[in-house]
Design a protein around this motif. Structure first.
Motif, PDB file in Angstrom:
ATOM      1  N   UNK A 213      -1.279  -7.285  -6.458  1.00  0.00           N
ATOM      2  CA  UNK A 213       0.073  -6.709  -6.453  1.00  0.00           C
ATOM      3  C   UNK A 213       1.152  -7.798  -6.404  1.00  0.00           C
ATOM      4  N   UNK A 214       2.393  -7.352  -6.635  1.00  0.00           N
ATOM      5  CA  UNK A 214       3.597  -8.199  -6.624  1.00  0.00           C
ATOM      6  C   UNK A 214       3.537  -9.249  -7.732  1.00  0.00           C
TER       7      UNK A 214
ATOM      8  N   UNK B 184       1.394  -1.653 -14.528  1.00  0.00           N
ATOM      9  CA  UNK B 184      -0.046  -1.600 -14.344  1.00  0.00           C
ATOM     10  C   UNK B 184      -0.560  -0.496 -13.454  1.00  0.00           C
ATOM     11  N   UNK B 185       0.322   0.272 -12.818  1.00  0.00           N
ATOM     12  CA  UNK B 185      -0.137   1.274 -11.855  1.00  0.00           C
ATOM     13  C   UNK B 185      -0.853   2.432 -12.540  1.00  0.00           C
TER      14      UNK B 185
ATOM     15  N   UNK C   9       3.904  -2.657  -7.538  1.00  0.00           N
ATOM     16  CA  UNK C   9       4.237  -1.350  -6.969  1.00  0.00           C
ATOM     17  C   UNK C   9       5.744  -1.128  -6.906  1.00  0.00           C
ATOM     18  N   UNK C  10       6.522  -2.154  -7.242  1.00  0.00           N
ATOM     19  CA  UNK C  10       7.988  -2.009  -7.292  1.00  0.00           C
ATOM     20  C   UNK C  10       8.429  -1.561  -8.684  1.00  0.00           C
TER      21      UNK C  10
ATOM     22  N   UNK D 236       0.821  -1.216   0.000  1.00  0.00           N
ATOM     23  CA  UNK D 236       0.000   0.000   0.000  1.00  0.00           C
ATOM     24  C   UNK D 236       0.853   1.263   0.000  1.00  0.00           C
ATOM     25  N   UNK D 237       1.820   1.332   0.918  1.00  0.00           N
ATOM     26  CA  UNK D 237       2.638   2.543   1.002  1.00  0.00           C
ATOM     27  C   UNK D 237       3.487   2.726  -0.254  1.00  0.00           C
ATOM     28  N   UNK D 238       3.926   1.643  -0.850  1.00  0.00           N
ATOM     29  CA  UNK D 238       4.702   1.733  -2.101  1.00  0.00           C
ATOM     30  C   UNK D 238       3.837   2.305  -3.216  1.00  0.00           C
TER      31      UNK D 238
END
Length: 333
Positions: A279-280, A302-303, A297-298, A172-174
């Motif tokens: 995610x991931x 797709x973000x 998120x890394x 979430x924070x990422x």
């Protein structure tokens, strides 16, 4: 933020000490060569003490915001944490004391001018003033406690919002850090032990805020106390959509089926649109059949697509609210 203008609220003893010290200096600064001078010196003492007390109390009341005018989210949070009715009652008591002290000082000034014993009249005046001030001490103490609690609330704006939910360590924070231009602000809710991360972004000249709420939307509802449940409900007053992030790799320490149960609870508790992102996906992971989209998120994969979908959901929600407006006015008098 709306509660930042509230200064520290002094106790009755602190107010009286300040008022009487100033009154003593005011009297000492007057020339006392004759009876008329002495009378004016004692009058000055009463006027100074009453003005300081009355003005300080009026300022306390004035600096608290009107709870009929603040955003509904803050109204609900203030009610959860302190009690809006209790705040109003204490403010009303302090306002009464401010006006009463002003009224009493005028009475004793008039009495002093027709009395032969100015010192006795001044003592009576000070006694009445002190009694009224001490009668609202519990209100002053309560208001200071309320002020200290409310000032800790995070600065959440009344603007389109994305609420990020999901178990700890799902990314979430990422996600918040990736889509916002700057490092997200971290502020602590008084009813959680973790900081709320708030970021902002601009899309098509419109500003959006993204909120990660650790301690609120990261575990089953059955594990929450009543205050946390009320706080979750209060978030519904935001013009918001929910992004629920699932860790498809399960490296967060929570299996997918457990993450799905939390999603189901959030959908049940929240009357807000929900988008599910798996995610991931850049590492070995499970296929999530209940996810709407996939992200990393890394790597950022797709973000952008998820963000555009969230913005589209917000626009649809705003259109719905325009067509079917819901009153957010406080039900309290």
């Amino acid at each position: 933020m709306i509660f930042e203008k509230i200064y520290t609220v002094p106790t009755s003893d602190e107010l009286l000490d300040k008022a009487f010290r100033r009154a003593s200096r005011a009297r000492a600064g007057k020339v006392t060569r004759n009876k008329e001078d002495i009378l004016k010196a004692h009058e000055s003492s009463i006027i100074t003490a009453s003005n300081i007390l009355s003005d300080n109390m009026a300022n306390i009341v004035r600096r608290f915001p009107s709870f009929d005018e603040i955003p509904r989210l803050y109204y609900e949070l203030a009610d959860i944490l302190v009690g809006v009715d209790e705040i109003r009652k204490s403010l009303s008591s302090v306002d009464w004391a401010s006006k009463k002290i002003h009224e009493i000082s005028r009475y004793y000034i008039g009495k002093m001018r027709t009395s032969r014993d100015a010192v006795t009249v001044k003592k009576e005046a000070f006694g009445r003033i002190a009694s009224i001030t001490k009668s609202v001490d519990s209100d002053l103490v309560f208001l200071n406690r309320a002020r200290n609690i409310l000032r800790k609330l995070p600065d959440i704006y009344d603007e389109p919002t994305i609420i990020v939910a999901g178990y700890p360590n799902v990314g979430k924070s990422s996600f918040v850090a990736y889509v916002t231009d700057a490092r997200p602000e971290i502020a602590s809710y008084p009813f959680t032990t973790k900081g709320v991360s708030i970021g902002h972004l601009i899309s098509n000249s419109k500003r959006y805020q993204i909120i990660d709420t650790p301690g609120l939307l990261d575990r089953p509802m059955s594990e929450r106390n009543s205050i946390e449940l009320q706080a979750i409900t209060a978030l519904e007053y935001l013009d918001a959509v929910v992004l629920y992030i699932v860790d498809a790799s399960e490296t967060c320490g929570y299996p997918v089926d457990q993450q799905k149960k939390l999603l189901d609870e959030i959908r049940t508790e929240f009357d807000l649109p929900v988008l599910v992102a798996s995610n991931k996906t850049d590492i070995e992971h499970k296929e999530i059949d209940f996810a709407d989209m996939e992200i990393s998120s890394i790597t950022g994969q797709g973000i952008d697509g998820v963000l555009q979908e969230l913005i589209s959901m917000i626009e649809k929600q705003e259109e719905k609210n325009r067509d079917h407006p819901v009153s957010t006015e406080s039900s309290s008098p």
